[in-house]
Design an enzyme around this catalytic site. Sequence first.
Site, PDB file in Angstrom:
ATOM      1  N   ASP A  32       0.862  -1.189   0.000  1.00  0.00           N
ATOM      2  CA  ASP A  32       0.000   0.000   0.000  1.00  0.00           C
ATOM      3  C   ASP A  32       0.892   1.231   0.000  1.00  0.00           C
ATOM      4  OD1 ASP A  32      -2.077   1.758   0.163  1.00  0.00           O
ATOM      5  OD2 ASP A  32      -2.990   0.874   1.944  1.00  0.00           O
ATOM      6  N   ASP A  60      -2.833   2.381  -6.037  1.00  0.00           N
ATOM      7  CA  ASP A  60      -1.784   2.418  -5.021  1.00  0.00           C
ATOM      8  C   ASP A  60      -1.747   1.192  -4.127  1.00  0.00           C
ATOM      9  OD1 ASP A  60      -4.234   3.011  -3.857  1.00  0.00           O
ATOM     10  OD2 ASP A  60      -3.365   4.302  -2.324  1.00  0.00           O
ATOM     11  N   GLU A  61      -2.401   0.117  -4.519  1.00  0.00           N
ATOM     12  CA  GLU A  61      -2.542  -1.015  -3.605  1.00  0.00           C
ATOM     13  C   GLU A  61      -2.631  -2.311  -4.394  1.00  0.00           C
ATOM     14  OE1 GLU A  61      -5.593  -2.272   0.032  1.00  0.00           O
ATOM     15  OE2 GLU A  61      -6.050  -0.575  -1.272  1.00  0.00           O
TER      16      GLU A  61
END
Length: 473
Positions: free
Chosen positions: A11, A105-106
Amino acid sequence: MRAEPSVLHLDMDAFYASVEQASKPSLRGRPVVVGGTGLRGVVATASYEARRFGVRSAMPVAQARRLCPNAAYLHPRFSLYRQVSSTVMELLQELSPLVEPLSLDEAFVDLAAGPLGAGGSPPGALVCRRVGRDIRAAIRESTGLAASVGLAGSKMLAKIASERAKPDGLLLLEPGTEREFLAPLPVRVLPGVGPATEAALRRAGVTTAGEAVTAGHAELVRLLGQAHGSALHDLARGLDDRPVVAERDAKSVSVEDTFAEDLTDRARVRWEVDRLAGRCVERLRAAGRSGRTVVLKVRSHDFTTVTRSETLRGPTDDPAVVREAAARLLAGVDTITGVRLLGVGVSGLADFTQEDLFAQSGWGGGARAAAEDAPAEHGVAPAPAGGDATWRPPETAAVRRWLPGIDVTHPEYGPGWVQGSGVGRVTVRFETPISGPGRVRTFAVEDPALVVAEPPPLPGASTAGGPASAAGG
């Protein structure tokens, strides 16, 4: 659940805000808030400097400004975020072919499916920890950004571990320690536990994962029903056998706008719906998809939200068809008291379209040609021919809208970004990701020498597109 911590969850920390700080030297170490910049905007991501003042995601920007008035409030730049995300995802692909992106983003990574598991035996805790350290270092070297990593024997535990590792940390759950790790955590950390479930459990005296285990299977089933209660009992004990899946199909594509002032002019509402429908189709086509169900969302001044949908005979990616369906849906919604938010979406996605699209709508070939030939400059979609959307924006409203944070360039001063605008003036700071903090200059908003530009890439970031979904972590 696996006997080794070979599921990695990565993350990126405060992703959108961190990208803005990396891109704008003058903002490094300062509070930054990314999201809607109008009076009714919502925070997408706040930097850790801003979070110290109480600013958080999904908070109204007006409230954030009261808490942290000295922060930089910026409009999001998704093209740059996708570039950085692409770099990160490429690094993860080197670890394993099984990378499951959850957003820009993950992502989850199955380390056992990659080179580390090629010998037939899964990687142990020491090897997994080293991989976690190495990938964080590689991301920092390639993008300048920090990432947090969780490693565990299941997806649920890996995600919880990465949350506990923030910011800029790594947490590995050794096999056999999962129950001990989970026991003191709020039951809300478990997947599927939302506000309603949390409230039902709290009334029964269950507030932590450990208390859910102690309550037992029968009590959880009594409180939540067979399926939900059984699933929660397993999750509270750390049991989660969901695999890492490389491809995750989006279920829908949608766009929505919140307006600074309630819309009461019916023609303006119709025009905005047409515009949103055009933007929605642009996203649909960019993803190489089509859809069968058109969805309209209308939120009134008192936050009452109405959702209407219409299912077509087949999937489409034609803007004329989507606009016409959205207009039909709008015709059945009362907007006389004022509209705060509008949204248009398409669901029932497919990777093909049908030939007889215009048999699905009242549009003829002439209307179709007129719509496709009409300009859509600055994301403003044309209204359907023969419709009632006669409202049009002022000629310069979309052309010279200097949103804070967007990129510009000037023939004399070079690349920069908008700090703010008002009273006929726009303030620009001229700097790049590899320069020091730049000089600030002010121009008239109609100055022809100042033009909107593409974001400069961060050093080492790929220019390819990233995953279609987005989140600001």
